[in-house]
Scaffold this active site. Structure first.
Site, short mmCIF file in Angstrom:
data_model
loop_
_atom_site.label_atom_id
_atom_site.label_comp_id
_atom_site.label_asym_id
_atom_site.label_seq_id
_atom_site.Cartn_x
_atom_site.Cartn_y
_atom_site.Cartn_z
N ARG A 1 -4.32 -59.46 4.06
CA ARG A 1 -5.15 -58.49 4.80
C ARG A 1 -6.50 -58.27 4.11
O ARG A 1 -7.04 -57.17 4.12
CB ARG A 1 -4.44 -57.14 4.96
CG ARG A 1 -3.19 -57.19 5.80
CD ARG A 1 -3.51 -57.56 7.24
NE ARG A 1 -2.39 -57.30 8.12
CZ ARG A 1 -1.36 -58.13 8.33
NH1 ARG A 1 -1.32 -59.30 7.71
NH2 ARG A 1 -0.40 -57.81 9.16
N SER B 1 -0.19 -51.54 11.99
CA SER B 1 0.21 -51.02 10.67
C SER B 1 -0.93 -50.19 10.11
O SER B 1 -2.06 -50.65 10.03
CB SER B 1 0.46 -52.18 9.71
OG SER B 1 1.44 -53.03 10.21
N GLU C 1 -4.62 -49.64 5.56
CA GLU C 1 -5.10 -50.94 6.03
C GLU C 1 -6.23 -50.74 7.03
O GLU C 1 -7.13 -51.56 7.18
CB GLU C 1 -3.92 -51.67 6.69
CG GLU C 1 -4.16 -53.15 6.87
CD GLU C 1 -3.62 -53.65 8.19
OE1 GLU C 1 -4.39 -53.72 9.14
OE2 GLU C 1 -2.42 -53.96 8.24
#
Ligand code: EPU
Length: 339
Positions: free
Chosen positions: A164, A239, A335
């Protein structure tokens, strides 16, 4: 190019948070993008580039110019007997692009079906799901350098992809705008990736033994739809946190207390599913005011009533971070981009 003032961003972020931008413009070409950028400079306005708005949380109104990238188009170049380069402009919707590739029988992106957002944001956080990340098929992206206003090409190495992560979230933050992305896909002898538990069990349910890439995509879509809320129905950004990686020493310490803790060792580090940590702290399905942790996937924070403010969602995420830290001594990292 029309500049809107006091523009509502409610339909431009998948959390559905009601914030506004001082100025807003949609651009459909590189020329318009440069024009919008120059306008912001002359007006001393901060800029924010928006793709699908699927990985962003606005905690307040944006007092600058939001530039919505609407560059469209897909092109293909066959490079060998079983490989093709496919280039998509950044404003193409990610899932529609994946479906286009599957329609042409191009393999490599099927595990990434139904990820919200646009093609242009996919390299920013090296989107991933079900054992695949875009770095696996990524060849290069064309970017606009905002200092020189020149076009540049970034190959995978220059993008410095991680979990990520990419240069666009770190050293290159705010310096480049991704205009198009090129992937190398297969036209035959596709590499089917079904090791990820949920995919193989879903294919078993469907009684499929040797799946095609289209069938893998269908399985992924079914899995995602069964546990991830559709942002069109319930505001969310997928997420909210990354899965934390901790040292082996720390892992062994925590494991002693919680032997059932799921874990994925990777070199010197051990990755722990954040969803599990959050669930263990009692957050799964819990609602405070307008915000909740999703009842089927604790890692996803939702705008439960549709009326949540960005600040409420942010504060909710802080409470989760604090309780995971207190119970496990593990620090969760967001995130989602916070504005
Ligand atoms: N788990 C729980 N409780 C929960 C959720 C998860 O205990 O409420 C545990 C279970 O042990 C489960 C494990 O966590 O086996 C992993 O859960 P899942 O397969 O749902 O994957 P994830 O690690 O939570 C990651 C990505 C998702 C991606 C899925 C599938 C991150 C931060 N998230 O989630 O990506 O779809 O894998 O590959 O890496 C996103 O980035 O927005 C996103 C949705």
């Amino acid at each position: 190019m029309k500049i809107h003032e006091n523009f509502s961003l409610k339909n431009h972020n998948t959390f559905g948070v009601a914030v506004s931008a001082k100025c807003f413009v949609e651009v459909s070409s590189v020329e318009e993008l440069i024009e919008a950028h120059q306008y912001a400079k002359t007006q001393s306005l901060q800029t924010l580039i928006l793709g699908g708005g699927s990985n962003i949380l606005f905690t307040k109104n944006f007092e600058g110019l939001v530039i919505q990238l609407n560059l469209k188009g897909i092109s293909e170049e066959v490079i060998s007997e079983n490989e093709v380069l496919v280039t998509a402009k950044s404003g193409e919707n990610w899932h529609e692009f994946v479906q286009f590739c599957l329609g042409e029988n191009y393999g490599g992106l099927e595990n990434l079906s139904l990820i919200p957002g646009n093609v242009g944001t996919s390299p920013m956080q090296n989107i991933g799901a079900y054992g695949t990340e875009i770095k696996d098929t990524f060849v290069s992206c064309q970017v606009l350098n905002l200092e020189t206003l020149e076009l540049e090409n970034f190959d995978a190495k220059k993008c410095n992809f991680g979990y990520r992560e990419s240069i666009f979230k770190r050293a290159g933050k705010g310096k480049y705008i991704i205009l198009e992305v090129t992937f190398k896909l297969t036209t035959k002898n596709h590499q089917i990736k079904t090791e990820y538990g949920a995919i193989s069990s879903e294919l078993k349910n469907l009684e499929i033994e040797n799946p095609t890439i289209q069938e893998v995509s269908k399985a992924v879509i079914t899995i995602r739809q069964s546990k991830l809320p559709d942002p069109k129905v319930i505001g969310n950004a997928g997420s909210f946190f990354k899965n934390p990686s901790i040292s082996r020493e720390q892992f062994l310490e925590v494991q002693e207390k919680y032997p059932e803790m799921p874990n994925y060792p990777n070199a010197d580090l051990v990755k722990i599913p954040a969803g599990w940590l959050i669930e263990q702290c009692g957050w799964k399905g819990k609602q405070i005011g307008n915000v909740a942790s999703h009842q089927l996937q604790a890692l996803v924070i939702i705008n439960a009533t549709g009326n949540a403010t960005g600040k409420e969602i942010f504060d909710f995420s802080t409470m989760i971070i604090e309780s995971v830290k207190e119970k496990f001594g593990i620090e969760l990292e967001r995130e989602v981009n916070i504005i």
